[in-house]
Design a protein around this motif. Structure first.
Motif, PDB file in Angstrom:
ATOM      1  N   VAL A 212       4.851  12.808   5.120  1.00 28.17           N
ATOM      2  CA  VAL A 212       4.290  11.497   5.452  1.00 28.17           C
ATOM      3  C   VAL A 212       2.866  11.472   4.911  1.00 28.17           C
ATOM      4  CG1 VAL A 212       3.719   9.872   7.287  1.00 28.17           C
ATOM      5  CG2 VAL A 212       5.720  11.355   7.519  1.00 28.17           C
ATOM      6  N   LYS A 213       2.622  10.640   3.909  1.00 30.57           N
ATOM      7  CA  LYS A 213       1.327  10.587   3.246  1.00 30.57           C
ATOM      8  C   LYS A 213       0.709   9.209   3.473  1.00 30.57           C
ATOM      9  CE  LYS A 213       3.109  13.680  -0.324  1.00 30.57           C
ATOM     10  NZ  LYS A 213       3.438  13.831  -1.760  1.00 30.57           N
ATOM     11  N   ALA A 214      -0.491   9.212   4.038  1.00 33.41           N
ATOM     12  CA  ALA A 214      -1.213   7.970   4.300  1.00 33.41           C
ATOM     13  C   ALA A 214      -2.386   7.872   3.333  1.00 33.41           C
ATOM     14  CB  ALA A 214      -1.704   7.935   5.744  1.00 33.41           C
ATOM     15  N   PHE A 215      -2.458   6.778   2.599  1.00 30.42           N
ATOM     16  CA  PHE A 215      -3.519   6.569   1.607  1.00 30.42           C
ATOM     17  C   PHE A 215      -4.446   5.464   2.107  1.00 30.42           C
ATOM     18  CE2 PHE A 215      -0.049   8.469  -0.713  1.00 30.42           C
ATOM     19  CZ  PHE A 215      -0.675   9.370  -1.561  1.00 30.42           C
ATOM     20  N   PHE A 216      -5.591   5.886   2.647  1.00 23.62           N
ATOM     21  CA  PHE A 216      -6.594   4.957   3.166  1.00 23.62           C
ATOM     22  C   PHE A 216      -7.982   5.448   2.759  1.00 23.62           C
ATOM     23  CE2 PHE A 216      -3.035   4.274   6.028  1.00 23.62           C
ATOM     24  CZ  PHE A 216      -3.029   2.898   6.185  1.00 23.62           C
ATOM     25  N   VAL A 264      -1.466   2.279   2.281  1.00 26.76           N
ATOM     26  CA  VAL A 264      -0.024   2.490   2.122  1.00 26.76           C
ATOM     27  C   VAL A 264       0.366   3.807   2.783  1.00 26.76           C
ATOM     28  CG1 VAL A 264       1.874   2.797   0.481  1.00 26.76           C
ATOM     29  CG2 VAL A 264       0.053   1.168  -0.013  1.00 26.76           C
ATOM     30  N   ILE A 265       1.498   3.794   3.500  1.00 32.08           N
ATOM     31  CA  ILE A 265       2.085   5.009   4.081  1.00 32.08           C
ATOM     32  C   ILE A 265       3.374   5.308   3.333  1.00 32.08           C
ATOM     33  CG2 ILE A 265       3.039   6.078   6.155  1.00 32.08           C
ATOM     34  CD1 ILE A 265       1.295   4.213   7.803  1.00 32.08           C
ATOM     35  N   VAL A 266       3.493   6.524   2.832  1.00 31.43           N
ATOM     36  CA  VAL A 266       4.664   6.948   2.065  1.00 31.43           C
ATOM     37  C   VAL A 266       5.423   7.996   2.872  1.00 31.43           C
ATOM     38  CG1 VAL A 266       5.485   7.955  -0.088  1.00 31.43           C
ATOM     39  CG2 VAL A 266       3.464   6.498  -0.095  1.00 31.43           C
ATOM     40  N   ILE A 267       6.736   7.815   3.004  1.00 32.40           N
ATOM     41  CA  ILE A 267       7.609   8.755   3.706  1.00 32.40           C
ATOM     42  C   ILE A 267       8.586   9.312   2.684  1.00 32.40           C
ATOM     43  CG2 ILE A 267       9.182   9.074   5.657  1.00 32.40           C
ATOM     44  CD1 ILE A 267       8.052   6.461   6.799  1.00 32.40           C
ATOM     45  N   GLU A 268       8.571  10.633   2.476  1.00 32.92           N
ATOM     46  CA  GLU A 268       9.388  11.266   1.445  1.00 32.92           C
ATOM     47  C   GLU A 268      10.191  12.418   2.034  1.00 32.92           C
ATOM     48  OE1 GLU A 268       6.770  10.706  -2.626  1.00 32.92           O
ATOM     49  OE2 GLU A 268       6.403  12.459  -1.364  1.00 32.92           O
ATOM     50  N   ARG A 273      12.440   8.069  -0.863  1.00 33.21           N
ATOM     51  CA  ARG A 273      11.061   7.648  -0.634  1.00 33.21           C
ATOM     52  C   ARG A 273      11.052   6.229  -0.076  1.00 33.21           C
ATOM     53  NH1 ARG A 273       9.119   7.866  -5.487  1.00 33.21           N
ATOM     54  NH2 ARG A 273       8.026   9.860  -5.377  1.00 33.21           N
ATOM     55  N   GLU A 274      10.259   6.018   0.978  1.00 39.30           N
ATOM     56  CA  GLU A 274      10.063   4.696   1.560  1.00 39.30           C
ATOM     57  C   GLU A 274       8.567   4.458   1.736  1.00 39.30           C
ATOM     58  OE1 GLU A 274      12.192   2.216   2.309  1.00 39.30           O
ATOM     59  OE2 GLU A 274      13.835   3.389   1.435  1.00 39.30           O
ATOM     60  N   MET A 275       8.159   3.208   1.626  1.00 39.48           N
ATOM     61  CA  MET A 275       6.739   2.858   1.735  1.00 39.48           C
ATOM     62  C   MET A 275       6.538   1.783   2.788  1.00 39.48           C
ATOM     63  SD  MET A 275       5.330   2.733  -2.183  1.00 39.48           S
ATOM     64  CE  MET A 275       5.431   4.151  -3.274  1.00 39.48           C
ATOM     65  N   ILE A 276       5.408   1.885   3.473  1.00 33.96           N
ATOM     66  CA  ILE A 276       4.971   0.865   4.430  1.00 33.96           C
ATOM     67  C   ILE A 276       3.567   0.452   4.022  1.00 33.96           C
ATOM     68  CG2 ILE A 276       4.482   0.330   6.842  1.00 33.96           C
ATOM     69  CD1 ILE A 276       6.394   2.566   7.624  1.00 33.96           C
ATOM     70  N   SER A 277       3.387  -0.813   3.691  1.00 38.96           N
ATOM     71  CA  SER A 277       2.094  -1.322   3.248  1.00 38.96           C
ATOM     72  C   SER A 277       1.406  -2.040   4.400  1.00 38.96           C
ATOM     73  CB  SER A 277       2.281  -2.272   2.061  1.00 38.96           C
ATOM     74  OG  SER A 277       1.039  -2.783   1.634  1.00 38.96           O
ATOM     75  N   LEU A 278       0.210  -1.555   4.751  1.00 37.65           N
ATOM     76  CA  LEU A 278      -0.577  -2.152   5.828  1.00 37.65           C
ATOM     77  C   LEU A 278      -1.818  -2.868   5.323  1.00 37.65           C
ATOM     78  CD1 LEU A 278      -0.467   0.760   8.445  1.00 37.65           C
ATOM     79  CD2 LEU A 278       0.970  -1.266   8.373  1.00 37.65           C
TER      80      LEU A 278
END
Length: 648
Positions: A212-216, A264-268, A273-278
């Motif tokens: 789970v990678k969070a890019f902020f 963006v949160i990436v779940i791999e 791979r799925e992404m959640i954009s906040l």
């Protein structure tokens, strides 16, 4: 005759300022100018030298003093030594000291714990010694050249400084512990969702690592909120590997994750791979943070397992085939569709063209029949029977108010459904405020079956049924069928045979009628179905409700009804371990009628002030009455012993 001035006793006056200057030099070298190597070494070295030398000067002054002056100097020497120890503890957290003390070789978690403990210790020790020292020096300054030093005053100053420093240390420690515990309570409308019980169980079921990678950006408010959710979810679950990055600082990692924007949160997991954009704007991200648990659970299910397919039967007036209109608001199946999609089901329709009269599609993981208003054809019932016989999964929600033949569908799973609507004149909901509300049933009577495991654990949440019938075991049911009545009505419920919504002792009967049932039966597929000529045991499963309104949009808004459907779907899909309380991001909307708004308006404008004014008047009247009842006091006598004359 001139008086001789008493000789100076104790340490010189300049010791305290020089000591503080040494501490300031260490701070400048280690915190302000640490990037300039030679200057850092000069400032830090000079500061350490000053602290060490002046501490020795303090102890020398103890030996050369006597009486109360010696007591004062001993206290100051101890405080100076404590500050020097704080400096020494600080240096154990530097890279140079950690390499020589072999602290850098231990595990990262252990090294972090040591550094945190050492930092707390040296900061608390520094504050607890320097502040009392300055207070004592301020009290000692006027007495430096006097013949006698008063230890009592110095002691009071020391106590005041120590108290102030301990308060500061306590406040800092409280903030530090609060930050380490990461405990948060948010009662605002747009609060960030917390990981629900169901999401935690799904995360715990991961057998392989999930990244789970969070890019902020750093210190971004949206990133802080999202990181709190992710840390809470990853705590105690080694398979969830959480990483937080600034996209601009790790461009290669962001490119591999196909992330080109912040927030963006990436779940791999493997190739999935799925992404959640906040986003990064807290105002725009509030609604997304509110539904974060729902979105994260949906994305997590997509990477953990293959997507399943759920078929809704259509063409018989089902709730899921009904278009929303002002007349049927709240009585459609949109909420049920959304709940299935959240559980990573692909939702499709099943009619005569797509296989309802011939054979259920092979990819069907679940078939749902929700409130048909028209009877099924015999061929359609036979198709559903063949699907169940080979281990299919059925969700039947039948509506007795439709007045159609529902028994053929109930016979598929060995049940009998009554056509008389149940009512309760003791405990029910109110909608029209007349006798028809008796059919709005609520109940919290659940069995211990896996399909209602969450509800049975939190039985305080009642399920709502509107116009429900009752279920019972059919006389023709096979012995191999295992039937568990999972939901029952309250004991005051009766079968309203004549439809007058009132209990008639002659015809109606009060009982704990069954409203829901879980049915399963072991089946053995044919060798061609099992594959490679080997027989494989399977199980037919069905979940049946005696009311279609229990899964309508209006009912799904009730937490207990949503849990009832979610746990039933988990059980039908063989995922009982995923059952648990879900996050409900939507708050109940508070609505007032025009009459209620008038009451609130006049109550706040006139009612509240009138109550305050009336209370004040009553209080003043009570004081006046008490004064009138009290006896008159005699005038005080004059100094001559006689009363003052009262003028005529």
């Amino acid at each position: 005759m001139a008086m001789n001035r008493a000789p100076q006793t104790g340490s010189p006056t300049w010791v305290a300022p020089a000591y503080v200057a040494g501490l300031v030099l260490i701070f400048l070298g280690e915190r302000v100018l640490s990037t300039i190597g030679w200057l850092r070494g000069v400032l830090t070295g000079l500061g350490v030298l000053l602290v060490a030398v002046l501490t020795v000067v303090r102890w020398v002054a103890v030996r050369t003093s006597s009486g109360e002056a010696r007591t004062v100097e001993r206290a100051l020497a101890l405080l100076s030594t404590g500050s020097a120890c704080a400096v020494a503890i600080y240096f154990t957290t530097t890279t140079w000291a950690e390499e020589r003390l072999r602290i850098a070789m231990v595990a990262s978690a252990s090294r972090q714990r040591f550094e945190s403990a050492a930092t707390v210790t040296w900061v608390a020790l520094m504050v607890g010694t320097v502040v009392p020292m300055l207070f004592a020096e301020r009290a000692l300054f006027p007495m430096r050249h006097s013949s006698r030093i008063e230890w009592r005053r110095i002691r009071e100053a020391l106590g005041a400084g120590l108290t102030l420093s301990m308060v500061a240390v306590y406040g800092s420690l409280f903030t530090f512990v609060a930050g380490e515990l990461d405990v948060k309570a948010d009662f605002s409308y747009f609060h960030t969702a917390r990981p629900s019980e169901s999401t935690r169980k799904i995360a715990a079921s991961a057998s392989t690592p999930v990244a789970v990678k969070a890019f902020f950006p750093e210190l971004n408010p949206v990133g802080v909120e999202a990181s709190g959710y992710l840390r809470d979810l990853a705590r105690g679950r080694p398979a969830i590997q959480l990483e937080t990055h600034d996209r601009l600082l790790v461009p290669e990692l962001a490119r591999q994750a196909k992330v080109f924007d912040d927030g963006v949160i990436v779940i791999e997991r493997g190739a999935e791979r799925e992404m959640i954009s906040l986003g990064t704007d807290i105002t725009a991200a509030r609604p997304k943070l509110k539904t974060l648990d729902t979105d994260f659970q949906k994305a997590l299910l997509k990477v953990l397992r293959d997507r399943k397919t759920a078929y809704f039967t259509v063409g018989h007036g089902e709730l899921t085939d009904t278009q929303p209109t002002p007349q049927n608001e709240g009585r459609t199946g949109r909420g049920l569709r959304q709940l299935l999609e959240q559980q990573n089901y692909a939702v499709r329709e099943l009619n005569a063209i797509t296989g309802l009269v011939s054979d259920i599609p092979a990819d069907a993981s679940l078939v749902l029949v929700i409130g048909p208003q028209q009877p099924f054809l015999p061929e359609e019932v036979a198709t559903l029977g063949r699907y169940a016989a080979r281990g299919g999964r059925l969700f039947l929600s039948l509506d007795p108010e439709a007045k159609v033949a529902l028994q053929p569908l109930a016979d598929l799973v060995g049940l009998r459904i009554s056509t008389s609507v149940l009512a309760n004149d003791k405990v029910h909901l109110r909608r029209r405020f007349n006798d028809s509300d008796h059919t709005l049933l609520v109940t919290n009577r659940y069995s211990s079956h896996a399909s209602v495991s969450t509800l049975s654990r939190i039985a305080s949440r009642p399920v709502v049924f509107a116009g429900a019938g009752s279920l019972d075991r059919s006389a023709s049911a096979e012995g191999a069928l295992h039937i568990d009545f999972t939901v029952r009505a309250l004991p005051e419920t009766f079968n309203d045979e004549n439809g007058n919504f009132l209990f008639d002792p002659g015809t109606d009967k009060r009982d704990t009628y069954a409203l829901g049932a879980a049915v399963f039966k072991p089946v053995t597929p044919a060798p061609s179905e099992a594959g490679h000529g080997e027989k494989k045991s399977d199980e037919m499963r069905a979940f049946v409700l005696s009311d279609a309104d229990a899964v309508s949009d209006a009912a799904i808004g009730n937490d207990a009804n949503a849990l009832l459907v979610a746990d039933a779907v988990h059980w039908l899909g063989g995922e009982e371990s995923f059952a648990g309380a879900m996050s409900t991001p939507e708050d109940v909307r508070i609505e007032h009628t025009k009459q209620k708004d008038l009451v609130w308006f006049y109550g706040t404008i006139f009612g509240a002030p009138a109550i305050v004014l009336g209370g004040g008047l009553l209080y003043t009247q009570r004081i006046r009455r008490s004064k009138k009842k009290s006896p008159k006091q005699a005038r005080p006598a004059s100094e001559s012993g006689q009363q003052d004359e009262v003028p005529a």
